[in-house]
Design a protein around this motif. Structure first.
Motif, mmCIF file in Angstrom:
data_model
loop_
_atom_site.group_PDB
_atom_site.id
_atom_site.type_symbol
_atom_site.label_atom_id
_atom_site.label_comp_id
_atom_site.label_asym_id
_atom_site.label_seq_id
_atom_site.Cartn_x
_atom_site.Cartn_y
_atom_site.Cartn_z
ATOM 1 N N SER A 1 -33.024 112.802 60.197
ATOM 2 C CA SER A 1 -32.267 113.194 59.007
ATOM 3 C C SER A 1 -30.865 113.692 59.313
ATOM 4 O O SER A 1 -30.246 114.350 58.509
ATOM 5 C CB SER A 1 -33.041 114.287 58.261
ATOM 6 O OG SER A 1 -33.253 115.412 59.080
ATOM 7 N N ILE B 1 -29.443 111.417 52.050
ATOM 8 C CA ILE B 1 -30.023 110.889 53.290
ATOM 9 C C ILE B 1 -28.922 110.485 54.280
ATOM 10 O O ILE B 1 -29.190 109.869 55.295
ATOM 11 C CB ILE B 1 -30.985 109.721 53.026
ATOM 12 C CG1 ILE B 1 -30.268 108.489 52.505
ATOM 13 C CG2 ILE B 1 -32.082 110.145 52.056
ATOM 14 C CD1 ILE B 1 -31.180 107.270 52.345
ATOM 15 N N TRP C 1 -36.659 113.701 53.083
ATOM 16 C CA TRP C 1 -35.618 113.616 54.112
ATOM 17 C C TRP C 1 -35.358 115.014 54.644
ATOM 18 O O TRP C 1 -34.852 115.877 53.937
ATOM 19 C CB TRP C 1 -34.335 113.022 53.553
ATOM 20 C CG TRP C 1 -33.381 112.604 54.620
ATOM 21 C CD1 TRP C 1 -32.341 113.338 55.117
ATOM 22 C CD2 TRP C 1 -33.389 111.370 55.337
ATOM 23 N NE1 TRP C 1 -31.699 112.630 56.107
ATOM 24 C CE2 TRP C 1 -32.316 111.409 56.260
ATOM 25 C CE3 TRP C 1 -34.198 110.229 55.291
ATOM 26 C CZ2 TRP C 1 -32.047 110.350 57.136
ATOM 27 C CZ3 TRP C 1 -33.908 109.179 56.162
ATOM 28 C CH2 TRP C 1 -32.848 109.249 57.059
#
Length: 334
Positions: free
Chosen positions: A20, A194, A239
């Motif tokens: 991430s 993201i 995420w």
């Protein structure tokens, strides 16, 4: 014991950063248990297909990348899976009701108006490509135009046909019910959270045609940004420490509600699913004309993306050839 706890915390931090963070981290395939010979065979086959870029990601880290993974291309029908993700957010926020009919939403078309029966199709029917509305649509291929059933030949929800009218109209419904532009919404709600490296809302545009008032909405993505989207779905819409898309929607959208004639690929909410006896549970992919693919295989914690610039490879890459490549990659994986 304290040392073990510290090491475990560091490993968690490293994985979190790789899955991430702002840029992808790489893993050594050999150390990660991959067959180097098998991966090389997959690479040779992949390059023979002439893709623009391919990303192979496992546990949030790059195992291999071939070609130009930062180059943005039109990912064609992958756009539908991207919109499906936005629907998951909008439905969870109560802004779209899957049970709403076209009549209730005030949806029609021109120059040929919808019938009262066609207007009974629901948002869910459109997501499953089961509306029964066989009106001409923007951005259709010649093959789809040729195969489109006759108007009124099937009741809403009763028959599956891969139907651009459904997909385009879902774009209209999204804009009307949320008051948001699709591309700006995708950038704000998904791409930024993201940390996509290449996408901006300027990488989308609307395609209008006289045949229908509902425009298509093509996206341009790079292979590495596509891999982030695949990782998001692999991780159940999460995420890092943030739930971007409800996990329930990820499961619902990638569940097969219809099957192709061969019975080996299913269709969910604008996502294709793969048979569990071959690929393990919950394997799915987004597909676009010419070889644009975002695939995720939970049994291997694997994401594989492929982009193809049709200006450089006009014939593109058949989905069946990508599936063959995916088999080689999975065979090489630990």
């Amino acid at each position: 014991m304290r040392l073990i706890i510290i090491i475990a915390a560091l490993l968690i931090a490293v994985f979190s950063a790789s899955a991430s963070g702002r840029s992808w981290q790489s893993a050594d395939p050999g150390s990660a248990g991959w067959s180097i010979e098998g991966l090389k065979q997959a690479q040779n086959y992949a390059l023979s297909l002439r893709p623009t870029g391919i990303m192979v990601v496992q546990d949030g880290r790059i195992i291999a990348s071939w070609g130009d993974v930062s180059r943005k291309v039109n990912v064609a029908s992958v756009r539908k899976s991207l919109l499906s993700a936005l629907y998951g957010i909008a439905v969870s926020e109560g802004r779209i009701n899957l049970g709403s009919t076209l009549a209730e939403l005030g949806i029609d078309d021109r120059p040929l108006a919808l019938t009262e029966t066609e207007k009974q199709a629901t948002v869910r029917d459109l997501l499953m490509s089961r509306s029964g509305v066989y009106h001409p649509a923007a951005y259709e291929t010649a093959d789809i135009k040729r195969k489109r059933p006759a108007r009124g030949s099937h009741e809403p929800s009763s028959f599956w046909f891969y139907n651009n009218w459904d997909f385009n109209t879902l774009g209209t419904i999204y804009r009307q019910r949320t008051g948001e532009d699709i591309f700006q919404s995708f950038e704000q709600k998904i791409a930024r959270p993201i940390q996509m490296e290449d996408f901006s809302h300027r990488d989308g545009h609307y395609v209008k045609e006289q045949a229908s008032e509902h425009p298509a909405y093509p996206f341009r993505l790079s292979a590495r940004d596509a891999a982030r989207f695949g990782q998001l779905f692999l991780d159940g819409g999460r995420w890092g420490d943030r739930q971007i898309i409800p996990s329930s929607w990820v499961k619902e959208a990638t569940t097969a509600y219809s099957w192709t004639k061969r019975g080996r690929q299913g269709y969910g909410y604008m996502w294709w699913s793969l048979p569990s006896d071959v690929w393990g549970l919950n394997a799915a992919y987004a597909a676009g004309y010419g070889g644009q693919i975002i695939a995720f295989i939970p049994s291997k914690r694997l994401v594989v993306t492929q982009t193809v610039d049709l200006s450089q490879n006009p014939k593109g890459i058949k989905t069946s050839h990508f599936i063959d490549l995916l088999r080689e990659i999975v065979s090489a994986a630990p």
